[in-house]
Each structure stands twice: as structure tokens, then as C-alpha cells.
Design a protein around this motif. Structure first.
Motif, mmCIF file in Angstrom:
data_model
loop_
_atom_site.group_PDB
_atom_site.id
_atom_site.type_symbol
_atom_site.label_atom_id
_atom_site.label_comp_id
_atom_site.label_asym_id
_atom_site.label_seq_id
_atom_site.Cartn_x
_atom_site.Cartn_y
_atom_site.Cartn_z
ATOM 1 N N GLN A 97 9.036 -7.437 -6.465
ATOM 2 C CA GLN A 97 7.726 -7.073 -5.663
ATOM 3 C C GLN A 97 6.906 -8.207 -5.467
ATOM 4 O O GLN A 97 7.000 -9.172 -5.776
ATOM 5 N N ASP A 129 21.731 -6.918 -3.241
ATOM 6 C CA ASP A 129 20.595 -5.997 -3.136
ATOM 7 C C ASP A 129 19.376 -6.366 -4.279
ATOM 8 O O ASP A 129 19.413 -6.231 -5.388
ATOM 9 N N TRP A 152 16.023 -6.496 -5.990
ATOM 10 C CA TRP A 152 14.917 -5.707 -6.449
ATOM 11 C C TRP A 152 13.665 -6.619 -7.123
ATOM 12 O O TRP A 152 13.871 -7.491 -7.748
ATOM 13 N N ILE A 193 17.660 1.144 -9.350
ATOM 14 C CA ILE A 193 16.481 1.513 -9.125
ATOM 15 C C ILE A 193 16.340 2.760 -8.395
ATOM 16 O O ILE A 193 16.944 3.208 -7.556
ATOM 17 N N GLY A 195 0.834 -1.302 -0.184
ATOM 18 C CA GLY A 195 -0.037 0.161 0.003
ATOM 19 C C GLY A 195 0.964 1.186 -0.153
ATOM 20 O O GLY A 195 0.325 2.268 0.664
ATOM 21 N N SER A 196 1.965 1.345 -0.564
ATOM 22 C CA SER A 196 2.766 2.405 -0.563
ATOM 23 C C SER A 196 2.251 3.528 -1.562
ATOM 24 O O SER A 196 2.543 4.565 -1.487
ATOM 25 N N THR A 197 1.763 2.752 -2.580
ATOM 26 C CA THR A 197 1.510 3.833 -3.748
ATOM 27 C C THR A 197 -0.087 4.011 -3.633
ATOM 28 O O THR A 197 -0.448 4.844 -4.574
ATOM 29 N N LYS A 246 8.407 1.156 4.748
ATOM 30 C CA LYS A 246 8.723 1.713 3.378
ATOM 31 C C LYS A 246 7.964 3.194 3.618
ATOM 32 O O LYS A 246 7.086 3.352 4.075
ATOM 33 N N SER A 257 19.914 -7.499 0.816
ATOM 34 C CA SER A 257 18.892 -6.046 1.111
ATOM 35 C C SER A 257 17.491 -6.278 0.195
ATOM 36 O O SER A 257 17.838 -6.809 -0.823
ATOM 37 N N VAL A 258 16.517 -5.912 0.546
ATOM 38 C CA VAL A 258 15.169 -5.928 -0.018
ATOM 39 C C VAL A 258 14.188 -4.824 0.636
ATOM 40 O O VAL A 258 14.218 -4.620 1.573
ATOM 41 N N ASP A 260 8.398 1.007 -11.263
ATOM 42 C CA ASP A 260 9.367 1.677 -10.818
ATOM 43 C C ASP A 260 10.381 2.367 -11.692
ATOM 44 O O ASP A 260 10.113 1.820 -13.046
ATOM 45 N N LYS A 298 -3.458 -4.280 -3.125
ATOM 46 C CA LYS A 298 -3.986 -5.149 -4.482
ATOM 47 C C LYS A 298 -3.738 -6.641 -3.808
ATOM 48 O O LYS A 298 -2.713 -6.962 -3.277
ATOM 49 N N ARG A 318 9.923 5.058 -7.154
ATOM 50 C CA ARG A 318 8.775 4.877 -7.932
ATOM 51 C C ARG A 318 8.586 5.908 -9.003
ATOM 52 O O ARG A 318 8.746 7.088 -8.730
HETATM 53 P P1 ATP Z 1 1.938 -0.938 -3.276
HETATM 54 O O1 ATP Z 1 2.275 -1.598 -4.615
HETATM 55 O O2 ATP Z 1 0.741 -1.193 -2.671
HETATM 56 O O3 ATP Z 1 2.071 0.651 -3.472
HETATM 57 P P2 ATP Z 1 4.691 -1.907 -2.684
HETATM 58 O O4 ATP Z 1 4.879 -1.596 -3.874
HETATM 59 O O5 ATP Z 1 5.359 -1.039 -1.497
HETATM 60 O O6 ATP Z 1 2.979 -1.353 -2.239
HETATM 61 P P3 ATP Z 1 5.643 -4.322 -2.265
HETATM 62 O O7 ATP Z 1 5.280 -5.399 -3.223
HETATM 63 O O8 ATP Z 1 6.048 -4.726 -0.884
HETATM 64 O O9 ATP Z 1 4.699 -3.190 -2.261
HETATM 65 O O10 ATP Z 1 7.081 -3.631 -2.573
HETATM 66 C C1 ATP Z 1 7.639 -3.717 -3.976
HETATM 67 C C2 ATP Z 1 8.329 -2.203 -4.180
HETATM 68 O O11 ATP Z 1 9.501 -1.934 -3.467
HETATM 69 C C3 ATP Z 1 9.147 -2.245 -5.530
HETATM 70 O O12 ATP Z 1 8.027 -1.908 -6.790
HETATM 71 C C4 ATP Z 1 10.216 -1.312 -5.325
HETATM 72 O O13 ATP Z 1 9.510 -0.026 -5.473
HETATM 73 C C5 ATP Z 1 10.638 -1.358 -3.892
HETATM 74 N N1 ATP Z 1 11.880 -2.299 -3.744
HETATM 75 C C6 ATP Z 1 11.947 -3.537 -3.361
HETATM 76 N N2 ATP Z 1 13.051 -4.052 -3.362
HETATM 77 C C7 ATP Z 1 13.680 -3.139 -3.822
HETATM 78 C C8 ATP Z 1 15.288 -2.843 -4.178
HETATM 79 N N3 ATP Z 1 16.081 -3.801 -4.029
HETATM 80 N N4 ATP Z 1 15.776 -1.925 -4.780
HETATM 81 C C9 ATP Z 1 14.996 -0.885 -4.901
HETATM 82 N N5 ATP Z 1 13.679 -0.851 -4.555
HETATM 83 C C10 ATP Z 1 13.060 -1.935 -4.335
#
Ligand code: ATP
Ligand code: MG
Length: 646
Positions: free
Chosen positions: A413, A409, A411, A510, A264-266, A607, A383-384, A498, A270, A513
Motif C-alpha cells: 500500500q 504478485d 501486495w 488477498i 482514493g479507492s475507499t 482500481k 503484478s501490483v 484489506d 490521505k 477491501r
Molecule cells: P485509498 O487508501 O485512498 O482508498 P488505495 O487503497 O487504492 O486508496 P493504494 O495505496 O494505491 O491506495 O492501494 C493499496 C491497496 O491496493 C491495498 O490496500 C490493496 O487493497 C490493493 N492491492 C495492492 N496490491 C495488491 C495485490 N498484489 N493484491 C491484492 N491487492 C492489492
């Protein structure tokens, strides 16, 4: 941005599953001959009926359909438990470390089998059938894993609700997926505090109509008294006469395994749906290669099972690989900030996987988090969750990893099921802050606002050009939202949301967003770079950057910063910080407004929620949107009170 390169250490090369040549060869095959490649990879899983149809996927917005191994049959719990029993039944699956530093427990694969079978039979007794949804609202105790695997064993679809969520969030999720049973505990424990899980569940069902819900199963964890209703049953009563024999259900590869709501960052979370075969292949394969996991090693993913990281890298990936994991109930700062180090020494942890938010929280205390810690068992760090700022990367590398352990590191979702762009420990020379290169089968690309693919060293919107087995199949009950969110922005591709930069060595970085990108006097600025410059200043613990309407520049740069321990905030300091960013990064990135704050609004997964900060910066703080996943709403009130753009 740091330009330093860290070569692959000799110790990582010697022990590895992969050489750089293997990576190149396998990667090329994975994208040029996906059917052959994935048919071979699928053999690492035990199938009841081996798949003959490997890949059948379409990203066409008129017909988004993703199927992998579609005629195969398997059971995920069988793969995570039973297949290890003959040879490795006495191996430890979990070392559970309680919130209280004096409590821990060992769960072997044999014990895991018996515990899972009992609760699985208990669920069957309650009438839970293949395809039914079961909500799990648990603390970080082994029973959370037993409950997940029990669902997988009988073909029920679990939805884990993070144990820090409120009654409203529970009711929303239960109603969205029409769950029929909810599994919880009397209370959780975090940093010595009792978390009233059962009370929250009672409140959720008292204040909201949840017609699908039939039964609540309660595990007695702390033993404190809880109120009791006619639909409640104790875990120990339910399982008292249950057999430790529970034949696993044969599942089609495309049957759903779980639903998980995004952070729920954005926006509104879902309900992401993952299925059985492709997800398991992806979770186990990424776990094996990204962490270069070797049998016998102690691996610790310090996430919560309530997030996808916990699903793929505490439960399904490691267990499918027969790994030994630490599962930690508490928080990194309790009893004090040395706790992570103490756990590493106590259980001889070889691999640690955590999030930048935790790393920055510890880094604010300098060397204290490793005081009295040997840390010599560690060989790899991960890291994540967010971009890791080079400054935090350096601290993690030198202070925790003793300049010896590579950092992956990763990346990815909730929607991708597992790691997508990541260094591999024996393959990738590391650049601090870069997610680096794609995993097998992943075809990332950068596109401009119109969807034109960009070549060479450049920056743009990160898309993925073709499907991979671990990909989410739909948004629960709303396939149209799935299509709209991920497949219509740049037709024919998966849109990640992203932004990223690709450098001259083809490393991906990265930048944050896409919705958060700033446009200052015609220059596009990612949030990650400015925040990294801020965090590299001695006075700053954490930073968040957003744009706000500015008459001359289009967008001005509004900076929220949290000071380090003991720092005195003055006007001079703000000026100094402004000049610092100007010098470190660029005059274009010079902050216009700097608001100091004791806290930043974060999701429960740690986040930063920039969309809320954007509203405050724009003076539109009356319509903040969905704030149900905010960790501490009081932070927002303080920020509004002290806002600078009036
Ligand atoms: P919502 O989709 O509801 O807005 P969210 O995107 O925070 O929430 P998650 O699926 O938990 O939900 O997070 C995925 C996001 O986290 C990625 O799209 C990216 O923006 C960020 N992210 C995850 N790992 C990394 C990483 N190693 N480097 C940069 N960004 C990362
Ligand atoms: Mg997201």
C-alpha cells in the motif's frame, strides 16, 4: 480458486541472491532480533552519520510513534546517484521511451547527476529550503525524476500529483501540504493526445485560493504555446546558469522525504508521509530481493511516478541499487496493444512489473498483444495494485512470460512504502492469485471482527503486528487521522483495511477491501473470488461485485461486467454467467443482478471504485462521496442510467 502450484524454475534458483533456507533464516532473524537484523541491512545505504538507534516504534493508539535509525544522517539523492558515479557513472540509469514509438533517450548516472544538480540549484535559487514542500505535476519524462531527486538533494519534501489529475485535485493537494513551488510541463503526451498540464495548473490557481504557492516552474516538453503569468518560470531559464555541483543536504533519518496522496479507492485521499532512512532501506532492499535484481539487467516498472509504485520502484529502489530502468511515457494500448511487447524487445527488458488492470486490458485481445514479439529477454514478471485474478495470472504467465518467467504478485500500500507480502522468485513456489508470504520484518496476521487473532487456514482482516522500516509515519498535518485510520480498529496493530485468506500452506490470498466484503445469508464473501470466477468466463473482460440490501438474504449480489471485444450481450448470456459462477464457486455466490457495461468506474491508478458501485446498486446514487480521483466520470452517469435495482 486455482489449486495449481508452479515450482521455482531452475533458472531462478541458479542466479539468485537467496535460497529458500536463506529466506527462512533471514525472516526468523528479522522478526526475532529486529535490531540486529536492521542494523545490518542499514549498511547497504551510505550514511553521513551511521545510525546507532535502530528501532523505536509504538503502535499503542494513545501514542503512535514510528522511528527507525533515528540518529542516522544521510541524503537520498546521494545514495541514488553520487555513490554510483566512481565505478558506474556511465551505466544507464534510465532508458526513456516516449509516447511516440520513435522517440527515446538514454540517461546515464553521470547525466542524471548533472541534471538533478542543476534543477536542485535552481530550486535553491527560488528560495526552496530544507523542509519546504514542492508539488510535482509532470508527465512521465525524465524531468519528473530529476525534480523528485532535486528535492531530496536539498531536503525539500516533494508531493507528486499524478499528471492525469484535474485542477481541483491539484489545488486540494497544494493547499493540504502548503506547497510553495510547483513543477510542471507545458503539456504531456498520452496515446498521441496532448495533455494540457500548464492549463490545468493555471485553472487550479485561478479557481482556487492557494496562498502558499509562490512559483511555477515549467518544463518545455511538446513546445506548444502556453499562457504565461508573473509567477511562471521556464525550467531552462531557471537552470541556464546553474552549476552541476550541488552539495547534498545532510538529512536526519526521520526527516520527511515525501508526501503522497493515496488513490482514493475507499474515500478521501490521505497525505501519507514517508521519511528518509527507513524508507530508503525498505525501497532498495525490497527492490533487490523481490525482483532478484542483478546489475546489468534491464528492469521496467510500468507504473506512473504519480503513484507510490513509481516512487519506490521507478525512482528510489532501483536507483539506490544502481539499476537500469525503462521509463515509459505512453500507454500499453498505443499505437496498439502490442506496445508493451515491442518495448520489451526493443530494450531487451528482463523484468516487467505492471498492474492487473493493464493485464486484463491486454488479455481481452487474446494473443494479439504478443503477435510478432519475441519476448525472449524476459525472466521475471510482477503484478501490483489489486488482487490478480487467477485467469489474468495464467494469461500473463503463459502469453507474456512464455511459461518461463515467475510472477511476483506483490501486495502492499502507499502506507507501507514497499512490498509486504510477495513471492520471491527463487524461493516461493507460486499459486496463481496468491500474494504468498511476508517479506523480511513483516508480521501479518488475520483477526476476526473483534480483533481476536485467528490461527491456521482461515480468513479474516489482515493486520500487521509490528513496525517495518518503510512504514508511513503520519498523515500530513493530521496525525489523529493516521491513528484513527490504522491503529484504533484492532488496538496495538496496524490495520490494513484489506481482507485475506491463509491456506494450509500458509500462503496469503488477498480477498479485497474489508469494506467491500459481502454478507449473503450469513456467509461472508470477498469480492476478489467472485470477480475471478466472472472474469474466467469467456465473455467477460472485467467484473466488479458489490452487495445491496436484499429482503431475504440481507445482502444480494450485484454484478457489473464488461464484455470482451465482439461479445453480444443477451439475456441468455446473463443466465449463463449466473450459472457459471454458481458452478465455479458456489450456489451462495450466484449473482442476483447482472448489469453489463462498456466501462467500470476506476481510480486514475486503474482500481475499481466499488464504493460508487455500491451506492448505485443501493439506489443511493445522489450521494456518491469523493469522486475527485475517478478516471472517467461519464462511466458513472451511464451506470446510473442503466441501473437494475429500481
Ligand atoms: P485509498 O487508501 O485512498 O482508498 P488505495 O487503497 O487504492 O486508496 P493504494 O495505496 O494505491 O491506495 O492501494 C493499496 C491497496 O491496493 C491495498 O490496500 C490493496 O487493497 C490493493 N492491492 C495492492 N496490491 C495488491 C495485490 N498484489 N493484491 C491484492 N491487492 C492489492
Ligand atoms: Mg488504501
Amino acid at each position: 480458486m486455482s489449486q495449481q502450484i508452479y515450482p521455482v524454475p531452475a533458472h531462478a534458483k541458479e542466479r539468485s541472491h537467496l535460497t529458500p533456507d536463506d529466506y527462512q533464516r533471514m525472516y526468523t532473524q528479522s522478526v526475532e532480533q529486529p535490531t540486529e537484523f536492521w542494523a545490518e541491512q542499514a549498511k547497504t545505504i551510505d550514511w553521513i552519520k551511521a545510525p546507532t538507534k535502530i528501532k523505536n516504534t509504538s503502535f499503542d493508539a494513545h501514542n503512535v510513534s514510528i522511528k527507525w535509525f533515528e540518529d542516522g544522517e544521510l541524503n537520498v539523492a546521494y545514495n541514488c546517484i553520487d555513490r554510483h558515479l566512481a565505478k558506474r557513472g556511465n551505466v544507464t540509469a534510465f532508458i526513456w521511451e516516449g509516447d511516440d514509438p520513435h522517440s527515446h533517450d538514454i540517461i546515464t548516472y553521470h547525466r542524471l547527476h548533472d541534471e538533478v544538480a542543476k534543477i536542485a540549484n535552481g530550486l535553491r535559487k527560488l528560495g526552496v529550503c530544507k523542509g519546504d514542500r514542492v508539488a510535482i505535476y509532470m508527465p512521465m519524462i525524465p524531468q519528473a525524476v530529476y525534480a523528485m531527486l532535486a528535492c531530496a538533494r536539498i531536503g525539500a519534501v516533494h508531493t507528486v500529483i499524478f499528471g492525469g489529475f484535474s485542477p481541483n485535485a491539484i489545488a486540494d493537494r497544494v493547499n493540504n501540504c502548503q506547497a510553495k513551488v510547483l513543477i510542471t510541463a507545458d503539456e504531456g503526451l498520452r496515446a498521441g493526445k496532448h495533455i494540457p498540464l500548464k492549463v490545468n495548473v493555471d485553472t487550479a490557481f485561478a479557481e482556487h485560493d492557494c496562498p502558499s504557492m509562490e512559483q511555477v516552474v515549467v518544463f518545455k516538453h511538446t513546445g506548444n504555446e502556453v499562457s504565461w503569468g508573473k509567477n511562471d518560470i521556464w525550467w531552462h531559464d531557471l537552470t541556464a546558469d546553474c552549476s552541476t555541483d550541488c552539495p547534498p543536504e545532510a538529512m536526519n533519518a526521520e526527516d520527511p522525504l515525501f508526501i503522497l496522496y493515496t488513490s482514493g479507492s475507499t474515500g478521501q485521499p490521505k497525505g501519507v508521509v514517508h521519511t528518509t532512512g527507513g524508507y530508503l532501506v525498505w525501497a532498495s532492499m525490497t527492490h533487490k530481493y523481490v525482483f532478484d535484481y542483478q546489475p546489468g539487467e534491464v528492469y521496467w516498472c510500468a507504473a506512473d511516478v504519480g503513484w507510490v509504485t513509481g516512487h519506490s520502484y521507478i525512482v528510489y529502489g532501483p536507483l539506490a541499487n544502481g539499476a537500469t530502468s525503462v521509463m515509459f511515457e505512453g500507454v500499453p494500448t498505443y499505437p496498439d496493444v502490442r506496445r508493451i511487447g515491442q518495448i520489451i524487445d526493443k530494450h531487451k527488458v528482463n523484468i516487467l512489473y505492471t498492474a492487473p488492470t493493464a493485464i486484463r486490458a491486454l488479455m481481452a485481445h487474446g494473443d494479439f498483444p504478443v503477435e510478432g514479439i519475441s519476448g525472449e529477454s524476459l525472466r521475471l514478471l510482477g503484478s501490483v495494485g489489486e488482487p490478480i485474478n487467477p485467469e489474468a495470472w495464467q494469461w500473463y504467465y503463459t502469453t507474456v512470460g512464455q511459461s518461463r518467467c515467475p510472477i511476483v504478485d506483490t501486495w502492499w500500500q502507499t502506507e507501507t512504502g514497499g512490498a509486504m507480502i510477495t513471492p520471491l522468485p527463487s524461493v516461493t513456489a507460486m499459486k496463481p492469485g496468491a500474494a504468498s508470504h511476508p517479506f523480511f520484518g513483516v508480521q501479518p496476521a488475520l483477526v476476526d471482527g473483534e480483533g481476536h487473532e485467528l490461527a491456521g487456514a482461515t480468513e479474516g482482516n489482515l493486520i500487521i503486528k509490528d513496525s517495518w522500516p518503510g512504514q508511513a509515519r503520519t498523515v500530513y498535518g493530521d496525525h489523529e487521522r493516521f491513528v484513527q485510520t490504522y491503529f484504533t480498529t484492532y488496538p496495538g496493530t496496524y490495520c490494513t483495511g484489506d481482507g485475506a485468506r491463509r491456506d494450509e500452506d500458509d500462503y496469503f490470498w488477498i480477498t479485497g477491501r474489508v469494506d467491500d466484503v459481502l454478507n449473503v445469508s450469513g456467509h461472508r464473501l470477498g469480492t476478489a473470488e467472485i470477480e475471478s470466477a466472472l472474469v474466467s468466463h469467456y465473455a467477460v473482460a472485467e467484473a466488479a461485485v458489490v452487495g445491496y440490501p436484499h429482503d431475504l438474504k440481507g445482502q444480494g449480489i450485484y454484478v457489473y461486467v464488461m464484455p470482451n471485444e465482439g461479445v453480444e450481450v443477451t439475456d441468455e448470456l446473463s443466465k449463463e454467467l449466473s450459472n457459471w459462477v454458481r458452478k465455479e464457486l458456489s450456489p451462495i455466490a450466484t449473482p442476483d443482478l447482472i448489469q453489463w457495461s462498456a466501462g467500470l468506474p476506476k481510480t486514475r491508478s486503474g482500481k475499481i471504485m466499488r464504493r460508487i458501485l455500491r451506492k448505485i446498486a443501493a439506489n443511493e446514487y445522489e450521494q456518491l462521496g469523493d469522486t475527485s480521483t475517478l478516471a472517467d466520470p461519464s462511466v458513472v452517469d451511464t451506470l446510473i442510467e442503466q441501473r437494475l435495482n429500481r
